[in-house]
Write an enzyme that holds these catalytic residues in place. Structure first.
Site, PDB file in Angstrom:
ATOM      1  N   ARG A   1       0.866  -1.184   0.000  1.00 31.03           N
ATOM      2  CA  ARG A   1       0.000   0.000   0.000  1.00 31.03           C
ATOM      3  C   ARG A   1       0.902   1.233   0.000  1.00 31.03           C
ATOM      4  NH1 ARG A   1       2.150   1.605   3.837  1.00 31.03           N
ATOM      5  NH2 ARG A   1       0.787   3.408   3.732  1.00 31.03           N
TER       6      ARG A   1
ATOM      7  N   ASP B   1      -1.655  10.637  -1.851  1.00 30.69           N
ATOM      8  CA  ASP B   1      -1.911   9.569  -2.824  1.00 30.69           C
ATOM      9  C   ASP B   1      -2.124  10.140  -4.217  1.00 30.69           C
ATOM     10  OD1 ASP B   1      -2.343   7.017  -0.992  1.00 30.69           O
ATOM     11  OD2 ASP B   1      -3.080   8.803   0.005  1.00 30.69           O
TER      12      ASP B   1
ATOM     13  N   ASN C   1      -5.253  12.634   0.480  1.00 26.94           N
ATOM     14  CA  ASN C   1      -4.441  11.801   1.380  1.00 26.94           C
ATOM     15  C   ASN C   1      -5.390  11.052   2.312  1.00 26.94           C
ATOM     16  OD1 ASN C   1      -1.812  10.908   2.185  1.00 26.94           O
ATOM     17  ND2 ASN C   1      -2.075  12.048   4.076  1.00 26.94           N
ATOM     18  N   LYS C   2      -4.813  10.201   3.129  1.00 25.58           N
ATOM     19  CA  LYS C   2      -5.602   9.340   4.010  1.00 25.58           C
ATOM     20  C   LYS C   2      -6.656  10.133   4.776  1.00 25.58           C
ATOM     21  CE  LYS C   2      -5.303   5.737   4.223  1.00 25.58           C
ATOM     22  NZ  LYS C   2      -6.146   4.830   3.407  1.00 25.58           N
TER      23      LYS C   2
HETATM   24  O1  MRU Z   1      -4.662   3.140   2.007  1.00 27.53           O
HETATM   25  P1  MRU Z   1      -3.174   3.269   1.937  1.00 27.53           P
HETATM   26  O2  MRU Z   1      -2.445   2.769   3.126  1.00 27.53           O
HETATM   27  O3  MRU Z   1      -2.597   2.790   0.629  1.00 27.53           O
HETATM   28  O4  MRU Z   1      -3.052   4.830   1.937  1.00 27.53           O
HETATM   29  C1  MRU Z   1      -1.966   5.468   1.488  1.00 27.53           C
HETATM   30  C2  MRU Z   1      -1.294   6.099   2.594  1.00 27.53           C
HETATM   31  O5  MRU Z   1      -0.566   5.456   3.274  1.00 27.53           O
HETATM   32  C3  MRU Z   1      -1.476   7.500   2.883  1.00 27.53           C
HETATM   33  O6  MRU Z   1      -2.577   8.109   2.434  1.00 27.53           O
HETATM   34  C4  MRU Z   1      -0.187   8.216   2.717  1.00 27.53           C
HETATM   35  O7  MRU Z   1      -0.200   9.270   3.582  1.00 27.53           O
HETATM   36  C5  MRU Z   1       0.099   8.684   1.329  1.00 27.53           C
HETATM   37  S1  MRU Z   1       0.739   7.471   0.330  1.00 27.53           S
HETATM   38  C6  MRU Z   1       2.354   7.962   0.246  1.00 27.53           C
END
Ligand code: MRU
Length: 371
Positions: free
Chosen positions: A54, A248, A258-259
């Protein structure tokens, strides 16, 4: 990055047989360190979809190798069709991470250099390796630019501890090496700057609690785990000097996906006059979408909220139900932080304002997609 003092990347071709691509199964971390083998396109799609791997950069690198695995298993005379179908499957596996489509497109474009299928398979492999190497190099480079920011803050605080808050895992585990949000942190540690990291647990999947805290510990970076709701309080109390998060997907106008929960941190940072930085390799920019609200937001299973996973008393990673049976939950995985709340973007080419003109001036060579 180091695990028990041994250097690892998060994805690599087996040195004896490059038809096998190795990854670390992140669902098992931090309790078990399990290396898994990907041998087919389906393995790669599953690894991305079910989050064995991920994070934007690593999803991109895995997609690149997924295209290669599709190519080597293509029936004679059907390589182009096979790769088109592979691109379709990979594109759908995680919708928000921009690096995925970027990597898929790059392999697809690269194989067009030849019409010889054996040569095309070699090109696919080399391109996937280049994507992985570049991801590591870009993260390392952006770390140096981020270091300048931390250095200035440290001078302003006369060498007192710099407290950095981060959300989710934009660390080594989310990329091939170094990480994005963590690269400036590692560079600051190497420069002898006194740093401490507040790590948001990041419900529901707990990337902060499980991955970022573990990763920083492996590198001996002082860090403290906090609940997702604690950041605002810490900021009001003067316990946060800066926020650095990953992304992302970021539009070429500076809006940041982002998350889930990142937007609330940006609002709290804004209210408390705390700089809010987003670190990204340029492969995460979306050059086609003008408004962050048009970025597709992945919705994952509500079960990630109604249950929680961890180590049971037998030492097995297991999932337990947290809520009453039948509780309805909705699981938006990402949110959008508007550009106006972002102090600056930290990229491999330098630190840039989260504004269209500034981003375009730093990346004049980037064009909208054609596929
Ligand atoms: O759902 P994930 O774990 O793939 O989410 C991505 C992330 O870990 C975050 O959003 C992160 O801060 C950005 S990805 C470099």
């Amino acid at each position: 990055m180091n695990i028990d003092k041994q250097h690892y990347r998060t994805i690599w071709p087996d040195t004896k047989d490059n038809r096998k691509i190795m990854i670390i199964d992140q669902r098992q971390l931090p309790h078990n360190f399990i290396v898994e083998q990907l041998s087919s396109l389906n393995d790669a799609v599953t690894a991305i979809k079910d989050m064995h791997v991920r994070g934007a950069g690593l999803i991109g690198a895995t997609a690149g190798f997924g295209m290669y695995l599709a190519a080597i298993h293509a029936e004679d005379g059907r390589l182009t069709e096979t790769m088109t179908e592979a691109a379709r499957l990979l594109d759908r596996s995680r919708p928000t991470a921009r690096n995925l489509k970027w990597a898929v497109d790059r392999v697809q474009q690269a194989v067009k250099q030849s019409t010889d299928e054996e040569e095309q398979k070699r090109i696919a492999f080399n391109t996937a390796c280049d994507i992985a190497d570049e991801d590591a190099a870009f993260c390392q480079a952006l770390g140096k630019h981020g270091l300048n920011i931390i250095q200035k803050l440290s001078e302003k605080k006369q060498g007192k501890t710099i407290n950095i808050l981060t959300h989710c895992n934009a660390g080594w585990l989310a990329f091939v090496d170094y990480g994005s949000a963590t690269a400036p942190i590692y560079a600051a540690r190497d420069a002898g700057i006194d740093i401490h990291v507040w790590v948001d647990e990041t419900r529901p999947w707990n990337q902060g609690a499980k991955l970022t805290a573990w990763e920083l510990q492996q590198e001996n970076i002082p860090c403290t785990l906090i609940t997702d709701n604690a950041g605002g309080h810490l900021m009001q109390e003067g316990m946060v000097d800066m926020v650095i998060v990953g992304t992302d997907r970021t539009t070429h106008t500076g809006d940041v996906a982002n998350k889930i929960g990142t937007y609330l941190k940006a609002l709290a940072a804004y209210d408390n006059n705390i700089p809010f930085y987003v670190a990204l390799p340029s492969s995460t920019f979306d050059w086609n979408i003008d408004n962050g609200r048009d970025i597709p937001i992945e919705e994952r299973s509500g079960e990630e909220i109604t249950s929680i996973s961890g180590l049971d008393s037998n030492g097995t990673v297991t999932s337990i139900q947290l809520t009453a049976s039948g509780t309805h939950a909705v699981n938006y995985s990402f949110d959008i932080t508007p550009a106006r709340l972002v102090t600056a973007l930290i990229t491999e080419r330098g630190v840039v304002e989260a504004k269209r003109d500034a981003i375009h001036s730093l990346f004049p060579d980037r064009l909208p997609d054609t596929r």
